[in-house]
Scaffold this active site. Structure first.
Site, PDB file in Angstrom:
ATOM      1  N   ASP A  66      48.125  37.256  44.996  1.00  0.00           N
ATOM      2  CA  ASP A  66      48.186  36.837  43.595  1.00  0.00           C
ATOM      3  C   ASP A  66      49.610  36.465  43.211  1.00  0.00           C
ATOM      4  O   ASP A  66      50.550  36.636  43.991  1.00  0.00           O
ATOM      5  CB  ASP A  66      47.660  37.936  42.674  1.00  0.00           C
ATOM      6  CG  ASP A  66      48.082  39.338  43.107  1.00  0.00           C
ATOM      7  OD1 ASP A  66      49.202  39.480  43.640  1.00  0.00           O
ATOM      8  OD2 ASP A  66      47.306  40.289  42.922  1.00  0.00           O
ATOM      9  N   GLU A 142      40.373  41.977  37.381  1.00  0.00           N
ATOM     10  CA  GLU A 142      40.265  43.037  36.396  1.00  0.00           C
ATOM     11  C   GLU A 142      38.796  43.432  36.171  1.00  0.00           C
ATOM     12  O   GLU A 142      37.876  42.713  36.577  1.00  0.00           O
ATOM     13  CB  GLU A 142      40.873  42.564  35.071  1.00  0.00           C
ATOM     14  CG  GLU A 142      42.346  42.167  35.162  1.00  0.00           C
ATOM     15  CD  GLU A 142      43.291  43.366  35.219  1.00  0.00           C
ATOM     16  OE1 GLU A 142      42.882  44.439  35.690  1.00  0.00           O
ATOM     17  OE2 GLU A 142      44.455  43.212  34.798  1.00  0.00           O
TER      18      GLU A 142
END
Length: 260
Positions: A66, A142
């Site tokens: 990421d 998330e």
């Protein structure tokens, strides 16, 4: 899913053993690199083996999980710079061998698609290092993330930003609100997943990851569906596991030749 409970130093060596074995078997292996505190001891051990034992990364490729969106190119917490500092500059990766999502791209959607294609073109990731957030996220997937997700832009939760504020002088306002992240399906495409978690703060996330139902509310639980997933945890992170004694027994009786 294999669960190993051991001191943090031993966990780092086990993870490094796995990466070394893959590189010895295939010097052109593709590695998945994670940021955060969880893999730091692994990177220290790999750098030591490179310096002292000649472990080479010269033919290997690597892909980051990421990257923050919009963070300055020279910012020390830009993940590309973190990976350069923690591992890439300490071993002999060839120039351009370490790749990451382009959080500064003008077209972020296209950048995500390009990143997916780059991983696929490299033949996929052989060994993917992972950490887990206190809310169960892996990479920046998330809670609520699609279990079929691919590399995309995500908005960070308040909890993740608070957890990461320690890297930004404890100033929450400095923590970016958006990131590019490999999706859960992207991560699941790697051949071997190796997740490390230490400390009591990770205990509930580890419990859900290993023993809870598969749910987008605890994104890491998708790893239960992977054919080769290894979870390396210390005693504190393992403190909520109901089958902890069984995991200890299983690892203690495992044939030495089998590896992780």
């Amino acid at each position: 899913m294999e669960v190993v409970i051991a001191p943090a130093e031993e966990l780092a060596k086990l993870a490094a053993d796995t990466i070394e074995a893959k590189l010895r078997e295939n010097p052109a292996a593709v590695l998945g690199l994670a940021t955060g505190s969880s893999p730091l001891k692994v990177y220290d051990e790999l750098a030591r083996r490179h310096a002292e034992d000649g472990l080479s990364f010269a033919e290997a490729k690597a892909f980051m999980l990421d990257e923050y969106v919009g963070i300055d190119a020279d910012h020390p917490e830009r993940y590309r710079n973190v990976i350069e500092t923690e591992i890439a500059s300490r071993v002999d990766f060839a120039p351009g061998a370490v790749n990451g999502p382009d959080g500064l791209a003008e077209d972020l959607v296209a950048a995500c698609a390009d990143y997916e294609r780059a991983i696929e073109s490299a033949g996929g990731v052989d060994v993917q290092l992972l950490g887990i957030g206190t809310d169960g996220h892996i990479a920046f997937n998330e809670p609520g993330s699609s279990l079929a997700s691919r590399t995309r832009i995500k908005t960070l939760t308040a909890q993740t930003r608070e957890d990461n504020a320690r890297f930004f002088e404890d100033d929450l306002d400095q923590v970016p609100q958006h990131c590019l992240t490999q999706g859960l399906a992207t991560i699941m495409s790697a051949k071997h997943l190796v997740l490390l978690a230490t400390g009591k703060g990770k205990a509930e996330a580890v419990h859900q990851l290993v023993e809870g139902p598969i749910s987008a509310m605890w994104p890491g639980t998708i790893m239960q569906m992977h054919p080769h997933a290894t979870v390396l945890v210390d005693e504190a992170a393992a403190s909520r596991l109901q089958l902890g004694q069984y995991y200890r027994q299983t690892f203690a009786s495992k044939p030495e030749w089998q590896g992780l």
